[in-house]
Design a protein around this motif. Structure first.
Motif, mmCIF file in Angstrom:
data_model
loop_
_atom_site.group_PDB
_atom_site.id
_atom_site.type_symbol
_atom_site.label_atom_id
_atom_site.label_comp_id
_atom_site.label_asym_id
_atom_site.label_seq_id
_atom_site.Cartn_x
_atom_site.Cartn_y
_atom_site.Cartn_z
ATOM 1 N N LEU A 64 -55.268 -18.644 22.366
ATOM 2 C CA LEU A 64 -55.279 -19.786 23.290
ATOM 3 C C LEU A 64 -54.644 -19.480 24.637
ATOM 4 C CD1 LEU A 64 -54.083 -22.578 20.820
ATOM 5 C CD2 LEU A 64 -56.426 -22.181 21.589
ATOM 6 N N ILE A 65 -53.613 -18.648 24.635
ATOM 7 C CA ILE A 65 -52.797 -18.488 25.845
ATOM 8 C C ILE A 65 -52.452 -17.011 26.067
ATOM 9 C CG2 ILE A 65 -51.782 -20.801 25.687
ATOM 10 C CD1 ILE A 65 -49.559 -17.901 24.765
ATOM 11 N N ARG A 73 -53.292 -20.696 30.094
ATOM 12 C CA ARG A 73 -54.422 -20.673 29.170
ATOM 13 C C ARG A 73 -55.196 -19.375 29.340
ATOM 14 N NH1 ARG A 73 -58.590 -25.500 30.575
ATOM 15 N NH2 ARG A 73 -60.229 -24.099 29.826
ATOM 16 N N LYS A 74 -55.760 -18.909 28.255
ATOM 17 C CA LYS A 74 -56.312 -17.558 28.213
ATOM 18 C C LYS A 74 -57.416 -17.338 29.222
ATOM 19 C CE LYS A 74 -57.517 -14.051 24.795
ATOM 20 N NZ LYS A 74 -57.693 -13.787 23.342
ATOM 21 N N ASP A 75 -58.214 -18.367 29.511
ATOM 22 C CA ASP A 75 -59.356 -18.192 30.410
ATOM 23 C C ASP A 75 -59.066 -18.596 31.846
ATOM 24 O OD1 ASP A 75 -59.114 -20.876 29.859
ATOM 25 O OD2 ASP A 75 -61.251 -21.230 29.536
ATOM 26 N N ALA A 76 -57.813 -18.819 32.185
ATOM 27 C CA ALA A 76 -57.468 -19.224 33.551
ATOM 28 C C ALA A 76 -57.577 -18.027 34.507
ATOM 29 C CB ALA A 76 -56.034 -19.766 33.581
ATOM 30 N N PRO A 77 -57.943 -18.311 35.761
ATOM 31 C CA PRO A 77 -58.323 -19.620 36.302
ATOM 32 C C PRO A 77 -59.772 -19.958 35.982
ATOM 33 C CG PRO A 77 -58.432 -17.985 38.031
ATOM 34 C CD PRO A 77 -57.937 -17.265 36.810
ATOM 35 N N VAL A 78 -60.040 -21.248 35.815
ATOM 36 C CA VAL A 78 -61.396 -21.711 35.555
ATOM 37 C C VAL A 78 -62.006 -22.135 36.886
ATOM 38 C CG1 VAL A 78 -62.823 -23.363 34.307
ATOM 39 C CG2 VAL A 78 -60.728 -22.471 33.248
ATOM 40 N N ARG A 79 -63.019 -21.404 37.318
ATOM 41 C CA ARG A 79 -63.607 -21.631 38.640
ATOM 42 C C ARG A 79 -64.155 -23.043 38.774
ATOM 43 N NH1 ARG A 79 -62.177 -20.062 42.982
ATOM 44 N NH2 ARG A 79 -61.665 -18.148 41.814
ATOM 45 N N PHE A 116 -48.776 -27.380 24.915
ATOM 46 C CA PHE A 116 -49.900 -28.175 25.401
ATOM 47 C C PHE A 116 -50.756 -27.414 26.406
ATOM 48 C CE2 PHE A 116 -46.538 -31.439 24.420
ATOM 49 C CZ PHE A 116 -47.069 -31.764 23.187
ATOM 50 N N VAL A 117 -50.611 -26.097 26.433
ATOM 51 C CA VAL A 117 -51.457 -25.262 27.282
ATOM 52 C C VAL A 117 -52.721 -24.898 26.514
ATOM 53 C CG1 VAL A 117 -51.666 -23.054 28.475
ATOM 54 C CG2 VAL A 117 -49.513 -24.318 28.585
ATOM 55 N N GLY A 118 -53.864 -25.195 27.105
ATOM 56 C CA GLY A 118 -55.124 -24.877 26.462
ATOM 57 C C GLY A 118 -56.231 -25.780 26.964
ATOM 58 N N ILE A 119 -57.394 -25.649 26.370
ATOM 59 C CA ILE A 119 -58.572 -26.407 26.792
ATOM 60 C C ILE A 119 -58.318 -27.906 26.630
ATOM 61 C CG2 ILE A 119 -60.990 -26.881 26.239
ATOM 62 C CD1 ILE A 119 -61.175 -23.941 25.305
ATOM 63 N N VAL A 151 -59.511 -31.442 22.753
ATOM 64 C CA VAL A 151 -58.329 -30.719 23.197
ATOM 65 C C VAL A 151 -58.085 -29.578 22.228
ATOM 66 C CG1 VAL A 151 -56.767 -32.294 21.959
ATOM 67 C CG2 VAL A 151 -55.894 -30.929 23.862
ATOM 68 N N GLN A 152 -57.704 -28.437 22.767
ATOM 69 C CA GLN A 152 -57.453 -27.274 21.918
ATOM 70 C C GLN A 152 -56.203 -26.555 22.441
ATOM 71 O OE1 GLN A 152 -60.730 -24.571 21.545
ATOM 72 N NE2 GLN A 152 -59.897 -23.564 19.747
ATOM 73 N N THR A 153 -55.064 -26.961 21.910
ATOM 74 C CA THR A 153 -53.784 -26.338 22.202
ATOM 75 C C THR A 153 -53.084 -26.070 20.884
ATOM 76 O OG1 THR A 153 -52.461 -28.380 22.305
ATOM 77 C CG2 THR A 153 -53.662 -27.761 24.306
ATOM 78 N N SER A 154 -51.937 -25.411 20.957
ATOM 79 C CA SER A 154 -51.228 -25.129 19.716
ATOM 80 C C SER A 154 -50.641 -26.386 19.071
ATOM 81 C CB SER A 154 -50.106 -24.105 19.961
ATOM 82 O OG SER A 154 -49.099 -24.642 20.788
ATOM 83 N N ALA A 155 -50.331 -27.399 19.888
ATOM 84 C CA ALA A 155 -49.656 -28.591 19.375
ATOM 85 C C ALA A 155 -50.567 -29.796 19.224
ATOM 86 C CB ALA A 155 -48.470 -28.961 20.281
ATOM 87 N N LEU A 156 -51.641 -29.860 19.991
ATOM 88 C CA LEU A 156 -52.640 -30.926 19.865
ATOM 89 C C LEU A 156 -53.995 -30.272 19.788
ATOM 90 C CD1 LEU A 156 -51.790 -33.803 22.402
ATOM 91 C CD2 LEU A 156 -51.494 -33.817 19.935
#
Length: 333
Positions: A26-27, A38-44, A64-67, A324-329
């Motif tokens: 994820l990150i 987030r792993k795919d940052a930056p998102v154009r 809460f970092v993620g899609i 939402v796709q983060t480690s906590a949510l």
């Protein structure tokens, strides 16, 4: 003090390294300067969203970092704001050309350091907007703030603004949604015990065995009153009263009810609190349309909880339900 740590000086860096190892799908992590992205940052073409603050409140903010939520989080030392340098680096790392929103809890160090980072980002032609969360109704001012503190309601701001950004909203629209959530959410907390900051090695304040603190802050700041321990239902009523006085819902209104643990409170107790809070709201004709229960904005090992009530509308429900796709949510994907 008994804690599963090595050197207190390395608590944050070692925890973030472990977080990266556990959630590398994820990150990714920058260690120098320290931030989580987030792993795919930056998102154009997407608005980037950055939050952060002192560590010790996990999963806020890194969890809460993620899609569908944050693009980056900047962890400072325990209960201490990160400096402008890592905030600026995180801002640059998530800039996809559509601007960046900073979501900042209303603590003096956080506000000043994020403001400085935003000013520096503007020199690199990155447009930055800032929303300062201030959902805590316990006190008007505290040792750490001018005005109300930003506490658990920040999670709701991050989730809903993150959804708006993921769905393609521009910087003005995403900022407006974040401001809307902040204006509609109120929170109030209680502590049964203090927390122990690793580098201090002793409790942040003192409570007798039969005392609780009503209106506590997430750093152990003093609240409205210190009273003898009461049954859970009575505590919930005390927490809800100032929330409902400050932002009174009308019969038929829809709300999100959020019962947040402070880190040392088991789920079984949090659900006892939720049961009573839902009972009170339902008795007023208020519809508990969405819910969240768990440890999301903590204060290290503090035993305690907070209640947040967010007044919903169709837009906010749609954005809350968005994937939402983060480690906590994580839901909807």
């Amino acid at each position: 003090m008994k804690k599963l740590i090595n050197d207190p000086k390395n608590v944050v860096t070692e925890a973030v390294a472990g977080f990266e190892a556990a959630h590398s799908d994820l990150i990714r992590v920058s260690q120098e300067p320290l931030f989580i992205v987030r792993k795919d940052a930056p998102v154009r073409g997407k608005v980037g969203i950055v939050s952060g603050g002192g560590s010790g409140h996990e999963p806020l903010h890194g969890g809460f970092v993620g899609i569908g939520m944050l693009d980056a989080a900047v962890p400072g030392p325990v209960f201490t704001s990160p400096t402008p340098d890592p905030i600026l680096a995180a801002t640059k790392a998530v800039d996809g050309g559509a601007g960046v929103l900073h979501i900042v809890k209303n603590y003096t160090g956080d506000v000043l350091n994020f403001e400085t980072a935003a000013d520096l980002a503007s020199l690199d032609d990155i447009e930055v907007r800032t929303v300062i969360t201030n959902d805590d109704v316990a006190v008007k001012d505290s040792l750490y703030t001018a005005g109300r503190r930003g506490v658990a309601g920040t999670v709701l701001v991050e989730k809903i603004a993150g959804a708006a950004a993921e769905l393609g909203g521009d910087l003005q629209a995403v900022t407006a949604v974040a401001e809307k959530v902040n204006a509609r959410v109120r929170s109030m907390g209680v502590a049964l015990t203090p927390c122990v900051v690793p580098h201090a090695g002793e409790p942040s304040f003192v409570l007798a065995e039969d005392e609780i603190e009503i209106g506590i802050g997430i750093h152990g700041e003093p609240g409205r009153s210190r009273i003898p321990l009461e049954p859970a239902d009575a505590v919930v009523d005390r927490l809800l009263q100032p929330i409902l006085e400050d932002l009174p819902p009308a019969s038929g209104d829809r709300v999100l009810l959020f019962v947040n643990g402070m880190g040392g409170t088991p789920q079984i107790e949090l659900y006892i609190l939720f049961r009573r809070a839902a009972e009170v709201l339902t008795g007023m004709g208020v519809v508990v349309a969405r819910s969240l229960v768990g440890n999301y904005t903590t204060s290290l090992d503090m035993q305690g909880a907070s209640i947040s009530v967010l007044q919903l509308d169709d837009e906010l429900i749609t954005l809350w339900d968005a994937p939402v796709q983060t480690s906590a949510l994580r839901w909807g994907r």
